[in-house]
Design a protein around this motif. Structure first.
Motif, PDB file in Angstrom:
ATOM      1  N   GLN A 163       0.835  -1.201   0.000  1.00  0.00           N
ATOM      2  CA  GLN A 163       0.000   0.000   0.000  1.00  0.00           C
ATOM      3  C   GLN A 163       0.875   1.259   0.000  1.00  0.00           C
ATOM      4  O   GLN A 163       2.013   1.231   0.485  1.00  0.00           O
ATOM      5  N   PRO A 164       0.340   2.355  -0.534  1.00  0.00           N
ATOM      6  CA  PRO A 164       1.157   3.557  -0.746  1.00  0.00           C
ATOM      7  C   PRO A 164       1.918   4.054   0.489  1.00  0.00           C
ATOM      8  O   PRO A 164       3.131   4.293   0.414  1.00  0.00           O
ATOM      9  N   ALA A 165       1.232   4.208   1.602  1.00  0.00           N
ATOM     10  CA  ALA A 165       1.913   4.771   2.774  1.00  0.00           C
ATOM     11  C   ALA A 165       2.984   3.809   3.293  1.00  0.00           C
ATOM     12  O   ALA A 165       4.074   4.225   3.691  1.00  0.00           O
ATOM     13  N   HIS A 166       2.675   2.522   3.282  1.00  0.00           N
ATOM     14  CA  HIS A 166       3.669   1.539   3.724  1.00  0.00           C
ATOM     15  C   HIS A 166       4.917   1.574   2.856  1.00  0.00           C
ATOM     16  O   HIS A 166       6.037   1.539   3.360  1.00  0.00           O
ATOM     17  N   LEU A 167       4.713   1.640   1.555  1.00  0.00           N
ATOM     18  CA  LEU A 167       5.864   1.702   0.648  1.00  0.00           C
ATOM     19  C   LEU A 167       6.727   2.911   0.968  1.00  0.00           C
ATOM     20  O   LEU A 167       7.957   2.825   0.986  1.00  0.00           O
ATOM     21  N   GLN A 168       6.077   4.025   1.213  1.00  0.00           N
ATOM     22  CA  GLN A 168       6.819   5.265   1.461  1.00  0.00           C
ATOM     23  C   GLN A 168       7.515   5.230   2.824  1.00  0.00           C
ATOM     24  O   GLN A 168       8.635   5.710   2.967  1.00  0.00           O
ATOM     25  N   LYS A 169       6.857   4.626   3.804  1.00  0.00           N
ATOM     26  CA  LYS A 169       7.504   4.471   5.107  1.00  0.00           C
ATOM     27  C   LYS A 169       8.730   3.557   4.974  1.00  0.00           C
ATOM     28  O   LYS A 169       9.786   3.831   5.546  1.00  0.00           O
ATOM     29  N   LEU A 170       8.593   2.484   4.220  1.00  0.00           N
ATOM     30  CA  LEU A 170       9.720   1.566   4.028  1.00  0.00           C
ATOM     31  C   LEU A 170      10.883   2.270   3.339  1.00  0.00           C
ATOM     32  O   LEU A 170      12.053   2.051   3.677  1.00  0.00           O
ATOM     33  N   GLU A 171      10.548   3.106   2.375  1.00  0.00           N
ATOM     34  CA  GLU A 171      11.580   3.795   1.602  1.00  0.00           C
ATOM     35  C   GLU A 171      12.119   5.000   2.371  1.00  0.00           C
ATOM     36  O   GLU A 171      13.201   5.506   2.075  1.00  0.00           O
ATOM     37  N   GLY A 172      11.343   5.449   3.354  1.00  0.00           N
ATOM     38  CA  GLY A 172      11.796   6.573   4.176  1.00  0.00           C
ATOM     39  C   GLY A 172      11.641   7.926   3.507  1.00  0.00           C
ATOM     40  O   GLY A 172      12.258   8.905   3.916  1.00  0.00           O
ATOM     41  N   ARG A 173      10.820   7.988   2.448  1.00  0.00           N
ATOM     42  CA  ARG A 173      10.587   9.279   1.792  1.00  0.00           C
ATOM     43  C   ARG A 173       9.307   9.225   0.960  1.00  0.00           C
ATOM     44  O   ARG A 173       8.800   8.151   0.662  1.00  0.00           O
ATOM     45  N   LYS A 174       8.851  10.400   0.566  1.00  0.00           N
ATOM     46  CA  LYS A 174       7.676  10.500  -0.308  1.00  0.00           C
ATOM     47  C   LYS A 174       7.991   9.883  -1.664  1.00  0.00           C
ATOM     48  O   LYS A 174       9.088  10.063  -2.192  1.00  0.00           O
ATOM     49  N   LEU A 175       7.037   9.174  -2.217  1.00  0.00           N
ATOM     50  CA  LEU A 175       7.196   8.604  -3.558  1.00  0.00           C
ATOM     51  C   LEU A 175       5.972   8.975  -4.380  1.00  0.00           C
ATOM     52  O   LEU A 175       4.844   8.913  -3.878  1.00  0.00           O
ATOM     53  N   ASN A 176       6.197   9.356  -5.622  1.00  0.00           N
ATOM     54  CA  ASN A 176       5.027   9.576  -6.468  1.00  0.00           C
ATOM     55  C   ASN A 176       4.496   8.224  -6.972  1.00  0.00           C
ATOM     56  O   ASN A 176       5.098   7.169  -6.722  1.00  0.00           O
ATOM     57  N   SER A 177       3.385   8.293  -7.685  1.00  0.00           N
ATOM     58  CA  SER A 177       2.681   7.072  -8.073  1.00  0.00           C
ATOM     59  C   SER A 177       3.584   6.117  -8.864  1.00  0.00           C
ATOM     60  O   SER A 177       3.626   4.909  -8.614  1.00  0.00           O
TER      61      SER A 177
END
Lengths: 350, 350
Positions: B320-334
């Motif tokens: 899911q979007p927020a999980h991916l971004q938390k894992l990556e440690g930064r905002k990610l676009n689509s």
């Protein structure tokens, strides 16, 4: 020249599929075909079985002494079952015409399947040279040499006004069909292919699919050949075809460079997904397999994935119905073939 | 109870996703939710910030002494950024409502994410118990125990005529929402699902998707819950839901048995192709990933493929979007998320 079972061919890969030769990242193979008929004999379809038999023996005798066919395999169509005839058709060694019922039809296949002759096709003699990569000049040299040797032993139907006489007027003149098989995934992807094909048609060249006359292009394979054989010399025909082909190669190459830069990720995605499907599917139709293999081939050419090109080319051959059935050693229905095809691909792709 | 960053949760998997509990091949999880409000205070949306603050402190104090939350994590929504709030939403720990701007909203999350409380949602208190497998009875036991303890410290808004009073009349009465998340790939494949959902609707149960209220069913996940909370006892609501669920489980199980016998090969094909795509794709949307993972889960349940179910469940969460971004440690676009998602899946699936 020996008479034999077609099974010998099952475990070999014709020279044209070795993935060698010039421009082999785009050009699969080059093919030269001469159509010839014997003077004083009606064309096959108008001839009595007696006349057909005479032609058969004359040609067989003449060919027997030609060095290129010293180890050739002679096959009488009447002695082959349907599966074996289709097997030869799939290998591009005989035509659809030759697979059909009719007396005294035969095929002679030379070493590594480079040179082959059909006897009593719609013309008495159809001589074919098939080579890997862009090698039309090399192929026509071989074809001419063999043609000259045959001409010394046989009296060809030839008119100084028309050139070589043939059953179908489209072949009259040089009797030459030169064709090149190209793999053009990026021209397809970037939708430039329709323009290219239309332009080629205006220049009197024909485009066909991988699986020969009457087949649609599939798997991004396109076979381009001359339409006109009359009123032009062999040299002109081959040179003109080479010009067209070299343009098409340039288009495809520049599309590859540009698009790969712009859409690297989506191309990689497509290639690896195709790999994933091929390595995992349990049922796969011929159409889908060709498309997926074509994507994989594109991946190899773009340096995205590392797979042996010979292995890939072999798969394009082996996934065909008659090949699958020969490999399995029995008749398979359509569903069984889809299963066998998936299994074969899974096991063969490393 | 400790106050902390949501990142603690990033490396754990909630109890409800452990793939344990009864009927866990079909039932993902069971959820009980109680809606409660404090007597003498307006519902959140009608309350002044002063009143909201009072509610906040009353609830926080009352909850602080409940043993279930001894190691609980208290989170004030105002202190979380948008990403963290969506992260909690994706974990099914808070509602969409709670992610939205508003004073004195908070969430308290108990051990292993089984028990959680939202403070100042549309109701003052939303107590949730979320467990793996079919475990409604176990879940309601826990919910009741905590609810009783809270009732000793807080004065609930309760009417002997109506039951518990709530901001939205659909929750008035028991304030209970019982729901069960099911994976029903074969009811979808055999097209029986529409009938099942219609029948369920007639019995006053609602069907939603994996990702909660307002989401469509995707990946063959269906969340079935009671619509009516008024005029029935908690026992009736849970018993009726259990009856419906047990029917649905039977339908799915018999569809699995029948269809797998009849269409073994095509199911295996679908499962392995999904595996191949997941292991190889370079870009994958959330929608596609859920569908492919659902196929893989079906493959696990049917014994077609051997993959750890916990690993699978975790992926449903992590893609899911927020999980991916938390894992990556930064905002990610689509687009970046689609790439990261593909990478995550490739690396996690063994």
């Amino acid at each position: 020249m020996k008479k034999s079972n077609v099974d010998i061919l099952l475990n070999q890969l014709g020279a044209w599929l070795q993935g060698t030769g010039e421009y082999s990242d785009i050009v699969i193979s080059s093919r030269i075909r001469f159509a010839r008929n014997l003077k004083g004999f009606p064309f096959y379809h108008w001839a009595s079985d007696k006349k057909r038999e005479e032609v058969y023996f004359k040609v067989k005798e003449a060919i027997g002494n030609i060095p290129d066919f010293q180890n050739g395999i002679w096959m009488d169509m009447v002695e082959l079952n349907e599966l074996d005839r289709y097997f030869l058709l799939e290998r591009h060694l005989i035509s659809k015409e030759l697979t059909e019922k009719g007396a005294h039809k035969a095929s002679l296949i030379g070493d590594r399947e480079i040179v082959s002759v059909m006897v009593n096709e719609e013309d008495h003699i159809r001589l074919q040279v098939l080579e890997s990569g862009l090698s039309l000049l090399q192929a026509i040299d071989i074809a001419r040499r063999i043609d000259n040797e045959l001409a010394q032993k046989l009296d060809y139907a030839f008119s100084y006004e028309w050139g070589y006489l043939t059953a179908c007027p489209t072949n009259t003149g040089t009797g030459l069909r030169a064709s090149v098989m190209l793999h053009l995934p990026l021209l397809v992807l970037t939708k430039q292919i329709t323009n290219v094909i239309n332009t080629i048609a205006k220049l009197s060249f024909t485009t066909r699919g991988f699986y020969g006359e009457g087949t649609e292009a599939s798997g991004n394979f396109f076979q381009i050949s001359n339409q006109v054989t009359l009123g032009r010399s062999e040299e002109e025909i081959v040179e003109n075809l080479l010009k067209v082909i070299s343009q098409v190669i340039n288009y495809e190459r520049s599309a590859r460079e540009k698009f790969y830069k712009q859409e690297k990720l989506s191309l990689e995605d497509q290639v690896f997904r195709s790999y994933g499907m091929l390595k995992n599917s349990r049922v796969v139709t011929s159409k889908e397999a060709i498309e997926l293999l074509s994507n994989l081939r594109m991946g190899i050419d773009l340096g995205i994935i590392d797979i042996d090109i010979k292995q890939m080319n072999e798969l394009f051959l082996l996934i065909q119905p008659a090949h699958l059935q020969k490999l399995e050693g029995r008749k398979l229905n359509s569903k069984e073939r889809d299963i066998k095809r998936a299994e074969l691909i899974r096991n063969r792709i490393k």
